[in-house]
Design a protein around this motif. Structure first.
Motif, PDB file in Angstrom:
ATOM      1  N   ILE A 167       0.845  -1.203   0.000  1.00 14.04           N
ATOM      2  CA  ILE A 167       0.000   0.000   0.000  1.00 14.04           C
ATOM      3  C   ILE A 167       0.879   1.253   0.000  1.00 14.04           C
ATOM      4  N   HIS A 168       1.925   1.224   0.821  1.00 12.98           N
ATOM      5  CA  HIS A 168       2.818   2.385   0.900  1.00 12.98           C
ATOM      6  C   HIS A 168       3.479   2.637  -0.454  1.00 12.98           C
ATOM      7  N   ARG A 169       4.008   1.583  -1.061  1.00 19.50           N
ATOM      8  CA  ARG A 169       4.742   1.736  -2.323  1.00 19.50           C
ATOM      9  C   ARG A 169       3.802   2.099  -3.469  1.00 19.50           C
ATOM     10  N   ASP A 170       2.650   1.451  -3.543  1.00 15.29           N
ATOM     11  CA  ASP A 170       1.746   1.701  -4.669  1.00 15.29           C
ATOM     12  C   ASP A 170       1.069   3.061  -4.588  1.00 15.29           C
ATOM     13  N   THR A 171       0.878   3.582  -3.350  1.00 13.18           N
ATOM     14  CA  THR A 171       0.286   4.929  -3.235  1.00 13.18           C
ATOM     15  C   THR A 171       1.364   5.992  -3.446  1.00 13.18           C
ATOM     16  N   GLU A 172       2.516   5.809  -2.791  1.00 14.20           N
ATOM     17  CA  GLU A 172       3.599   6.804  -2.878  1.00 14.20           C
ATOM     18  C   GLU A 172       4.290   6.785  -4.241  1.00 14.20           C
ATOM     19  N   GLY A 173       4.486   5.569  -4.776  1.00 16.83           N
ATOM     20  CA  GLY A 173       5.365   5.460  -5.965  1.00 16.83           C
ATOM     21  C   GLY A 173       4.652   5.153  -7.262  1.00 16.83           C
ATOM     22  N   ARG A 174       3.357   4.759  -7.203  1.00 18.93           N
ATOM     23  CA  ARG A 174       2.691   4.391  -8.456  1.00 18.93           C
ATOM     24  C   ARG A 174       1.364   5.111  -8.644  1.00 18.93           C
ATOM     25  N   GLY A 175       1.032   6.009  -7.698  1.00 14.72           N
ATOM     26  CA  GLY A 175      -0.134   6.873  -7.884  1.00 14.72           C
ATOM     27  C   GLY A 175      -1.472   6.215  -7.675  1.00 14.72           C
ATOM     28  N   TYR A 176      -1.488   5.078  -6.965  1.00 16.23           N
ATOM     29  CA  TYR A 176      -2.764   4.407  -6.719  1.00 16.23           C
ATOM     30  C   TYR A 176      -3.352   4.876  -5.380  1.00 16.23           C
ATOM     31  N   SER A 177      -4.666   4.794  -5.244  1.00 20.18           N
ATOM     32  CA  SER A 177      -5.312   5.112  -3.952  1.00 20.18           C
ATOM     33  C   SER A 177      -5.251   3.883  -3.058  1.00 20.18           C
ATOM     34  N   VAL A 178      -5.400   4.079  -1.758  1.00 21.36           N
ATOM     35  CA  VAL A 178      -5.437   2.948  -0.814  1.00 21.36           C
ATOM     36  C   VAL A 178      -6.572   2.006  -1.206  1.00 21.36           C
ATOM     37  N   GLU A 179      -7.701   2.574  -1.627  1.00 19.59           N
ATOM     38  CA  GLU A 179      -8.855   1.741  -2.006  1.00 19.59           C
ATOM     39  C   GLU A 179      -8.496   0.877  -3.217  1.00 19.59           C
ATOM     40  N   ALA A 180      -7.813   1.455  -4.188  1.00 20.29           N
ATOM     41  CA  ALA A 180      -7.477   0.695  -5.406  1.00 20.29           C
ATOM     42  C   ALA A 180      -6.495  -0.427  -5.067  1.00 20.29           C
ATOM     43  N   VAL A 181      -5.520  -0.126  -4.199  1.00 25.52           N
ATOM     44  CA  VAL A 181      -4.538  -1.155  -3.827  1.00 25.52           C
ATOM     45  C   VAL A 181      -5.217  -2.261  -3.034  1.00 25.52           C
ATOM     46  N   THR A 182      -6.138  -1.859  -2.136  1.00 23.99           N
ATOM     47  CA  THR A 182      -6.877  -2.855  -1.344  1.00 23.99           C
ATOM     48  C   THR A 182      -7.698  -3.758  -2.256  1.00 23.99           C
ATOM     49  N   HIS A 183      -8.324  -3.157  -3.263  1.00 22.05           N
ATOM     50  CA  HIS A 183      -9.114  -3.941  -4.229  1.00 22.05           C
ATOM     51  C   HIS A 183      -8.218  -4.926  -4.976  1.00 22.05           C
ATOM     52  N   THR A 184      -7.012  -4.461  -5.347  1.00 26.28           N
ATOM     53  CA  THR A 184      -6.068  -5.351  -6.052  1.00 26.28           C
ATOM     54  C   THR A 184      -5.658  -6.523  -5.162  1.00 26.28           C
ATOM     55  N   ILE A 185      -5.408  -6.225  -3.880  1.00 27.24           N
ATOM     56  CA  ILE A 185      -5.037  -7.292  -2.921  1.00 27.24           C
ATOM     57  C   ILE A 185      -6.158  -8.334  -2.864  1.00 27.24           C
ATOM     58  N   LEU A 186      -7.388  -7.856  -2.759  1.00 26.18           N
ATOM     59  CA  LEU A 186      -8.537  -8.774  -2.671  1.00 26.18           C
ATOM     60  C   LEU A 186      -8.676  -9.590  -3.956  1.00 26.18           C
ATOM     61  N   ARG A 187      -8.543  -8.940  -5.110  1.00 23.79           N
ATOM     62  CA  ARG A 187      -8.711  -9.614  -6.404  1.00 23.79           C
ATOM     63  C   ARG A 187      -7.654 -10.712  -6.578  1.00 23.79           C
ATOM     64  N   ARG A 188      -6.455 -10.484  -5.992  1.00 26.71           N
ATOM     65  CA  ARG A 188      -5.330 -11.407  -6.197  1.00 26.71           C
ATOM     66  C   ARG A 188      -5.308 -12.577  -5.214  1.00 26.71           C
ATOM     67  N   MET A 189      -6.243 -12.608  -4.237  1.00 29.24           N
ATOM     68  CA  MET A 189      -6.139 -13.561  -3.133  1.00 29.24           C
ATOM     69  C   MET A 189      -6.094 -15.010  -3.631  1.00 29.24           C
ATOM     70  N   HIS A 190      -6.975 -15.362  -4.568  1.00 28.62           N
ATOM     71  CA  HIS A 190      -7.039 -16.759  -5.046  1.00 28.62           C
ATOM     72  C   HIS A 190      -5.699 -17.171  -5.657  1.00 28.62           C
ATOM     73  N   ASP A 191      -5.169 -16.295  -6.521  1.00 32.40           N
ATOM     74  CA  ASP A 191      -3.895 -16.622  -7.182  1.00 32.40           C
ATOM     75  C   ASP A 191      -2.721 -16.519  -6.209  1.00 32.40           C
TER      76      ASP A 191
END
Ligand SMILES: Nc1ncnc2c1ncn2[C@@H]1O[C@H](COP(=O)(O)OP(=O)(O)O)[C@@H](O)[C@H]1O
Ligand SMILES: O=C(COP(=O)(O)O)[C@H](O)[C@H](O)COP(=O)(O)O
Length: 295
Positions: A167-191
């Motif tokens: 979350i720290h790296r993707d918000t600070e370094g890649r311009g994503y919101s905490v919500e977007a990173v959280t959504h990505t974490i959830l989407r990736r759980m199965h894989d």
């Protein structure tokens, strides 16, 4: 596996710290005058950012049970990665490209963030191949990547810490919101469970950073726990021949938690990595140079 052209594969989930761990390897390479051919795992994604967003959107429109992710084998060029490993091990040659995550990475290439650079040849006269990314110890129906790795390392912080780091790296370094990173974490759980985690049972050594401060809710943590706010569990798949008395003596406040696990203070992570990895890498190089001189 190759004596002539060794391969080191450092594997970690997104945000685990593999790029950061690469710094420890760089210290060893510089000190021992080793020239690595470097390949980054995200360069083996099948799709660029725009294409991947469409793949995900199309899957959402079809109410797919599991949405596509960068962790999944179907969205990465894993047979090609295994072939790059195999060919390098045989010839010391190969091709790579880079995935450009942000403006800073993209500017030197005059490209947009979220795109791949053109394929290019590895530099000539490299001593080993160094991979850091998501799939360095992958084994699946599509490919067996880890079979070609001479040294497979896992970078596996406990998951709450990994999520804080991501979350720290993707918000600070890649311009994503905490919500977007959280959504990505959830989407990736199965894989994550089916394709990322199993790799860490195949790695030779895992470095697992464990925070000793509260990370109970990683989604609201303001800062990444520092090295001094953590311990590191170093697990050896085969601990025979590891000089634990030497490591315990050299690393102040370290202790054995199991016959194959030494625990070190987080602030000693860099030193510990160099003490553990240098002898292994030097042994690789000695075998390589002996073989090339005996030809
Ligand atoms: N040992 C560490 N101590 C503190 N911060 C770390 C550590 N390792 C990684 N980080 C931080 O976590 C984030 C993700 O690290 P990075 O190396 O980019 O992960 P990866 O390349 O595996 O996705 C970065 O902000 C980095 O500064
Ligand atoms: O997560 C990763 C790789 O892990 P990491 O780079 O953290 O090691 C993907 O490369 C990026 O998310 C690419 O996707 P995007 O185009 O959304 O950045």
């Amino acid at each position: 596996m190759s004596i002539k052209h060794p391969i080191i594969a450092v594997t970690g989930s997104s945000g685990a710290g593999t790029s950061t761990v690469k710094n420890s390897f760089d210290h060893i390479f510089r000190r021992e005058k080793i020239t690595p051919a470097v390949i980054e795992g995200d360069s083996m994604h099948k799709y660029d950012r725009t294409e991947m967003k469409k793949v995900i959107t199309d899957a959402e429109a079809k109410n797919a049970e599991h949405l596509p992710t960068h962790f999944g084998p179907e969205n990465n060029l894993l047979p090609e990665l295994a072939e790059i490993f195999r060919a390098y091990g045989e010839t010391g040659r190969g091709k790579r490209r880079f995935y450009l995550h942000n403006e800073q990475e993209a500017a030197p290439y005059g490209q947009q963030p979220g795109t791949f650079t053109p394929w290019e040849e590895f530099p000539e006269h490299t001593d080993l191949l160094f991979y850091e990314g998501l799939h360095g110890a992958y084994v699946g129906d599509e490919a067996d990547v880890v079979q070609h790795a001479d040294l497979a390392i896992g970078v596996v912080p406990v998951v709450n810490l990994e999520w804080i780091q991501k979350i720290h790296r993707d918000t600070e370094g890649r311009g994503y919101s905490v919500e977007a990173v959280t959504h990505t974490i959830l989407r990736r759980m199965h894989d994550y469970v089916n394709h990322i985690c199993p790799q860490f049972s195949r790695t030779h050594i895992n470095f697992q950073r464990v925070p000793i401060v509260d990370t109970s809710n990683p989604f609201i943590s303001r800062d990444i726990p520092t090295l001094d706010e953590s311990l590191v569990v170093i697990r050896f798949r085969d601990y025979h021949g590891i000089d634990f008395p030497y490591l315990l003596n050299m690393i102040h406040d370290s202790f054995m938690s199991r016959p194959n696990c030494i625990v070190v203070p987080g602030g000693k992570m860099g030193l510990s990595m160099e003490l553990v990895l240098s002898p292994i890498i030097l042994d690789m190089m000695e075998k390589k140079w002996k073989r090339s001189s005996s030809k």
